[in-house]
Scaffold this motif. Structure first.
Motif, PDB file in Angstrom:
ATOM      1  N   GLU A   1       1.472   2.585  10.455  1.00  0.00           N
ATOM      2  CA  GLU A   1       1.039   2.694  12.028  1.00  0.00           C
ATOM      3  C   GLU A   1       0.177   4.128  12.045  1.00  0.00           C
ATOM      4  O   GLU A   1      -0.724   3.675  12.671  1.00  0.00           O
ATOM      5  CB  GLU A   1       2.260   2.590  12.788  1.00  0.00           C
ATOM      6  N   LYS A   2       0.673   5.099  11.543  1.00  0.00           N
ATOM      7  CA  LYS A   2       0.101   6.281  12.275  1.00  0.00           C
ATOM      8  C   LYS A   2      -0.882   6.943  11.266  1.00  0.00           C
ATOM      9  O   LYS A   2      -1.491   7.889  11.629  1.00  0.00           O
ATOM     10  CB  LYS A   2       1.314   7.305  12.452  1.00  0.00           C
ATOM     11  N   MET A   3      -0.807   6.512   9.965  1.00  0.00           N
ATOM     12  CA  MET A   3      -1.532   7.437   8.986  1.00  0.00           C
ATOM     13  C   MET A   3      -2.703   6.736   8.271  1.00  0.00           C
ATOM     14  O   MET A   3      -2.668   5.327   8.141  1.00  0.00           O
ATOM     15  CB  MET A   3      -0.633   7.673   7.954  1.00  0.00           C
TER      16      MET A   3
ATOM     17  N   SER B   1       6.408  15.813  12.368  1.00  0.00           N
ATOM     18  CA  SER B   1       5.289  15.361  13.083  1.00  0.00           C
ATOM     19  C   SER B   1       5.596  14.153  13.742  1.00  0.00           C
ATOM     20  O   SER B   1       4.627  13.384  14.458  1.00  0.00           O
ATOM     21  CB  SER B   1       4.057  15.022  12.031  1.00  0.00           C
ATOM     22  N   GLY B   2       6.585  13.318  13.590  1.00  0.00           N
ATOM     23  CA  GLY B   2       6.924  12.092  14.109  1.00  0.00           C
ATOM     24  C   GLY B   2       8.320  11.918  14.066  1.00  0.00           C
ATOM     25  O   GLY B   2       8.919  12.364  13.284  1.00  0.00           O
TER      26      GLY B   2
ATOM     27  N   LYS C   1       0.781  -0.969   0.050  1.00  0.00           N
ATOM     28  CA  LYS C   1       0.068   0.034   0.022  1.00  0.00           C
ATOM     29  C   LYS C   1       0.680   1.263  -0.013  1.00  0.00           C
ATOM     30  O   LYS C   1       1.991   1.253   0.589  1.00  0.00           O
ATOM     31  CB  LYS C   1      -0.660   0.007   1.249  1.00  0.00           C
ATOM     32  N   GLN C   2       0.315   2.369  -0.527  1.00  0.00           N
ATOM     33  CA  GLN C   2       1.235   3.386  -0.658  1.00  0.00           C
ATOM     34  C   GLN C   2       0.878   4.313   0.491  1.00  0.00           C
ATOM     35  O   GLN C   2      -0.217   4.641   0.810  1.00  0.00           O
ATOM     36  CB  GLN C   2       0.864   4.354  -1.872  1.00  0.00           C
ATOM     37  N   ALA C   3       2.003   4.763   1.165  1.00  0.00           N
ATOM     38  CA  ALA C   3       1.904   5.554   2.458  1.00  0.00           C
ATOM     39  C   ALA C   3       1.858   7.166   2.124  1.00  0.00           C
ATOM     40  O   ALA C   3       2.286   7.356   1.073  1.00  0.00           O
ATOM     41  CB  ALA C   3       3.001   5.268   3.337  1.00  0.00           C
ATOM     42  N   ASN C   4       1.377   7.903   2.880  1.00  0.00           N
ATOM     43  CA  ASN C   4       0.967   9.122   2.699  1.00  0.00           C
ATOM     44  C   ASN C   4       2.242  10.001   3.081  1.00  0.00           C
ATOM     45  O   ASN C   4       2.880   9.512   4.054  1.00  0.00           O
ATOM     46  CB  ASN C   4      -0.140   9.907   3.565  1.00  0.00           C
ATOM     47  N   PRO C   5       2.624  11.096   2.476  1.00  0.00           N
ATOM     48  CA  PRO C   5       3.977  11.872   2.506  1.00  0.00           C
ATOM     49  C   PRO C   5       3.617  12.480   3.914  1.00  0.00           C
ATOM     50  O   PRO C   5       2.485  12.889   4.375  1.00  0.00           O
ATOM     51  CB  PRO C   5       4.279  12.940   1.700  1.00  0.00           C
TER      52      PRO C   5
ATOM     53  N   GLY D   1       9.982   5.438  26.285  1.00  0.00           N
ATOM     54  CA  GLY D   1      11.061   6.302  26.651  1.00  0.00           C
ATOM     55  C   GLY D   1      11.439   7.214  25.325  1.00  0.00           C
ATOM     56  O   GLY D   1      11.763   8.510  25.746  1.00  0.00           O
ATOM     57  N   LEU D   2      11.380   6.778  24.243  1.00  0.00           N
ATOM     58  CA  LEU D   2      11.709   7.622  23.048  1.00  0.00           C
ATOM     59  C   LEU D   2      10.632   8.740  22.900  1.00  0.00           C
ATOM     60  O   LEU D   2      10.963   9.834  22.686  1.00  0.00           O
ATOM     61  CB  LEU D   2      12.001   6.976  21.812  1.00  0.00           C
ATOM     62  N   GLU D   3       9.427   8.427  23.001  1.00  0.00           N
ATOM     63  CA  GLU D   3       8.407   9.325  22.843  1.00  0.00           C
ATOM     64  C   GLU D   3       8.620  10.496  23.969  1.00  0.00           C
ATOM     65  O   GLU D   3       8.325  11.411  23.596  1.00  0.00           O
ATOM     66  CB  GLU D   3       7.026   8.565  22.901  1.00  0.00           C
ATOM     67  N   ASN D   4       8.721  10.165  25.205  1.00  0.00           N
ATOM     68  CA  ASN D   4       9.255  10.951  26.240  1.00  0.00           C
ATOM     69  C   ASN D   4      10.167  11.991  25.823  1.00  0.00           C
ATOM     70  O   ASN D   4       9.947  13.114  26.194  1.00  0.00           O
ATOM     71  CB  ASN D   4       9.424  10.045  27.579  1.00  0.00           C
ATOM     72  N   ILE D   5      11.276  11.625  25.432  1.00  0.00           N
ATOM     73  CA  ILE D   5      12.298  12.430  25.058  1.00  0.00           C
ATOM     74  C   ILE D   5      12.246  13.194  23.779  1.00  0.00           C
ATOM     75  O   ILE D   5      12.732  14.377  23.805  1.00  0.00           O
ATOM     76  CB  ILE D   5      13.695  11.958  24.979  1.00  0.00           C
ATOM     77  N   PHE D   6      11.462  12.884  22.842  1.00  0.00           N
ATOM     78  CA  PHE D   6      11.258  13.391  21.650  1.00  0.00           C
ATOM     79  C   PHE D   6      10.064  14.483  21.920  1.00  0.00           C
ATOM     80  O   PHE D   6       9.751  15.312  20.925  1.00  0.00           O
ATOM     81  CB  PHE D   6      10.939  12.523  20.358  1.00  0.00           C
ATOM     82  N   LYS D   7       8.919  14.142  22.688  1.00  0.00           N
ATOM     83  CA  LYS D   7       7.592  14.596  22.863  1.00  0.00           C
ATOM     84  C   LYS D   7       6.746  14.700  21.312  1.00  0.00           C
ATOM     85  O   LYS D   7       6.183  15.629  21.155  1.00  0.00           O
ATOM     86  CB  LYS D   7       7.775  16.257  23.203  1.00  0.00           C
ATOM     87  N   LEU D   8       7.195  13.145  20.482  1.00  0.00           N
ATOM     88  CA  LEU D   8       6.396  13.282  19.466  1.00  0.00           C
ATOM     89  C   LEU D   8       6.162  11.821  19.270  1.00  0.00           C
ATOM     90  O   LEU D   8       6.868  10.900  20.033  1.00  0.00           O
ATOM     91  CB  LEU D   8       7.535  13.625  18.226  1.00  0.00           C
ATOM     92  N   PRO D   9       5.249  11.270  18.534  1.00  0.00           N
ATOM     93  CA  PRO D   9       4.819   9.857  18.284  1.00  0.00           C
ATOM     94  C   PRO D   9       5.999   9.238  17.530  1.00  0.00           C
ATOM     95  O   PRO D   9       6.906   9.825  16.801  1.00  0.00           O
ATOM     96  CB  PRO D   9       3.597  10.022  17.362  1.00  0.00           C
ATOM     97  N   VAL D  10       6.534   7.975  17.894  1.00  0.00           N
ATOM     98  CA  VAL D  10       7.506   7.458  17.637  1.00  0.00           C
ATOM     99  C   VAL D  10       6.883   5.881  16.929  1.00  0.00           C
ATOM    100  O   VAL D  10       6.159   5.297  17.655  1.00  0.00           O
ATOM    101  CB  VAL D  10       8.425   6.941  18.792  1.00  0.00           C
ATOM    102  N   SER D  11       7.523   5.373  15.654  1.00  0.00           N
ATOM    103  CA  SER D  11       7.503   4.234  15.494  1.00  0.00           C
ATOM    104  C   SER D  11       8.761   3.397  15.506  1.00  0.00           C
ATOM    105  O   SER D  11       9.713   4.162  15.349  1.00  0.00           O
ATOM    106  CB  SER D  11       6.910   3.790  14.025  1.00  0.00           C
ATOM    107  N   MET D  12       8.948   2.106  15.856  1.00  0.00           N
ATOM    108  CA  MET D  12      10.093   1.338  15.649  1.00  0.00           C
ATOM    109  C   MET D  12      10.011  -0.023  14.910  1.00  0.00           C
ATOM    110  O   MET D  12       8.939  -0.517  14.866  1.00  0.00           O
ATOM    111  CB  MET D  12      10.304   0.919  17.026  1.00  0.00           C
ATOM    112  N   GLN D  13      10.954  -0.418  14.302  1.00  0.00           N
ATOM    113  CA  GLN D  13      11.042  -1.475  13.556  1.00  0.00           C
ATOM    114  C   GLN D  13      12.524  -2.208  13.436  1.00  0.00           C
ATOM    115  O   GLN D  13      13.511  -1.220  13.337  1.00  0.00           O
ATOM    116  CB  GLN D  13      10.286  -1.173  12.219  1.00  0.00           C
ATOM    117  N   ASN D  14      12.696  -3.443  13.227  1.00  0.00           N
ATOM    118  CA  ASN D  14      13.920  -3.971  13.130  1.00  0.00           C
ATOM    119  C   ASN D  14      14.692  -3.455  11.812  1.00  0.00           C
ATOM    120  O   ASN D  14      13.875  -3.326  10.880  1.00  0.00           O
ATOM    121  CB  ASN D  14      13.783  -5.645  13.179  1.00  0.00           C
ATOM    122  N   ASP D  15      15.879  -3.286  12.009  1.00  0.00           N
ATOM    123  CA  ASP D  15      16.564  -2.799  10.998  1.00  0.00           C
ATOM    124  C   ASP D  15      16.543  -3.490   9.741  1.00  0.00           C
ATOM    125  O   ASP D  15      16.437  -2.871   8.598  1.00  0.00           O
ATOM    126  CB  ASP D  15      18.147  -2.375  11.324  1.00  0.00           C
ATOM    127  N   ALA D  16      16.684  -4.643   9.712  1.00  0.00           N
ATOM    128  CA  ALA D  16      16.671  -5.536   8.160  1.00  0.00           C
ATOM    129  C   ALA D  16      15.413  -5.209   7.824  1.00  0.00           C
ATOM    130  O   ALA D  16      15.059  -5.443   6.588  1.00  0.00           O
ATOM    131  CB  ALA D  16      17.239  -6.949   8.561  1.00  0.00           C
TER     132      ALA D  16
END
Length: 297
Positions: free
Chosen positions: A295-297, A63-64, A2-6, A97-112
């Motif tokens: 995840e977010k859009m 925005s994130g 699926k195409q993600a929005n910019p 913890g990352l959302e706390n330091i950035f004060k923004l929504p965060v996503s995480m995924q494995n590097d590979a």
């Protein structure tokens, strides 16, 4: 896929040696920078705050934050498990913890997995029915896609080829095939006063320096054996190589030659295209962006 929005995001690729980051805007990564991977969590948080502030000065409307990390990632809970190059990031709610330091929504995924997402979204696996990814860095990461979607497995562990055991001492492919581990071996055996990195050792090998040739040849041996095993196990349409070393044209050529030789020796009739990631060093950041937008859009 699926195409993600910019959107405008801070994209981060946390690796065992280097943390890379940049701004995702207008469908591309720009304003790229990096810092050496810190030795502890507090130092990592400090450096990430600085990176966010640096990018926010250029683009206040971030925005994130989209992050690629090593390890087995539970994307919903935001927790990393398994053995990774950065153990202090594991086994606690890192995403929170990352959302706390950035004060923004965060996503995480494995590097590979991020590299696989980037290449399946816009890169060299875009039109492939099936692909396996071998990401060569501080360790060896892996991922699998079928019909453009990640194959995750029961515990989000599918494709973790770096754990594959080889050799007489039950070492993993991450230990045997990593350019970082190869460089450590070379520097341990060398009489040189100067410490060389993987790129410099490959350069030395190409001009015939004996120890460099021996160390790079051993690394090629294990990587080509791993690539062969993946091909005969899964018969993918493409085997895509990522990580900084994949940018060396001679590397992909040599790997192809060695894998094809193994296939001839063992009379394997399967065909596979072995190529590098289109986005090379940016693949993990671009895949992290795709994960965020999914995840977010």
């Amino acid at each position: 896929m699926k195409q993600a929005n910019p959107t405008k995001l801070l994209a981060i690729d946390i690796g065992g040696t280097t943390v890379k980051y940049g701004l995702w805007s207008d469908d591309q990564i720009s304003h790229k920078n990096s810092f050496k991977t810190p030795n502890d969590l507090d130092a990592m948080y400090r450096q990430l705050r600085l990176a966010k502030n640096e990018i926010a000065e250029l683009e206040p409307e971030i925005s994130g934050v989209a992050i690629s990390v090593p390890g087995s990632v539970n994307t919903e809970e935001g927790i990393i498990s398994g053995t990774t190059a950065i153990e202090y990031l594991n086994h606690f709610p890192l995403k929170a913890g990352l959302e706390n330091i950035f004060k923004l929504p965060v996503s995480m995924q494995n590097d590979a997995n991020c590299a696989a997402l980037a290449e399946s979204w816009r890169g060299n696996a875009k039109d492939a029915d099936s692909a396996i990814f071998m990401i060569i860095g501080t360790g060896i990461g892996g991922a699998m896609t079928a019909n453009g979607q990640l194959v995750s497995g029961k515990n989000n562990f599918a494709g973790e080829i770096g754990y594959t055991i080889a050799g007489k001492e039950n070492l993993t492919i991450s230990e045997l095939g990593s350019p970082v581990k190869m460089a450590e071996k070379y520097n341990r055996l060398s009489d040189n006063i100067e410490i060389l990195n993987g790129k410099e050792i490959f350069d030395q090998a190409e001009i015939g320096e004996p120890l460099a040739k021996e160390c790079t040849n051993t690394m090629y041996h294990w990587l080509s054996q791993t690539a062969y095993n993946l091909i005969v196990s899964f018969n993918p349409e493409k085997l895509i190589i990522g990580g900084g070393i994949s940018a060396r044209p001679s590397f992909i050529e040599e790997l192809n030659q060695r894998v094809n030789k193994l296939m001839r020796i063992h009379q394997v009739s399967a065909t596979v295209e072995i190529t590098n990631c289109k986005y090379r060093n940016d693949a993990n950041m671009i895949g992290a962006v795709y994960q965020y937008q999914s995840e977010k859009m």
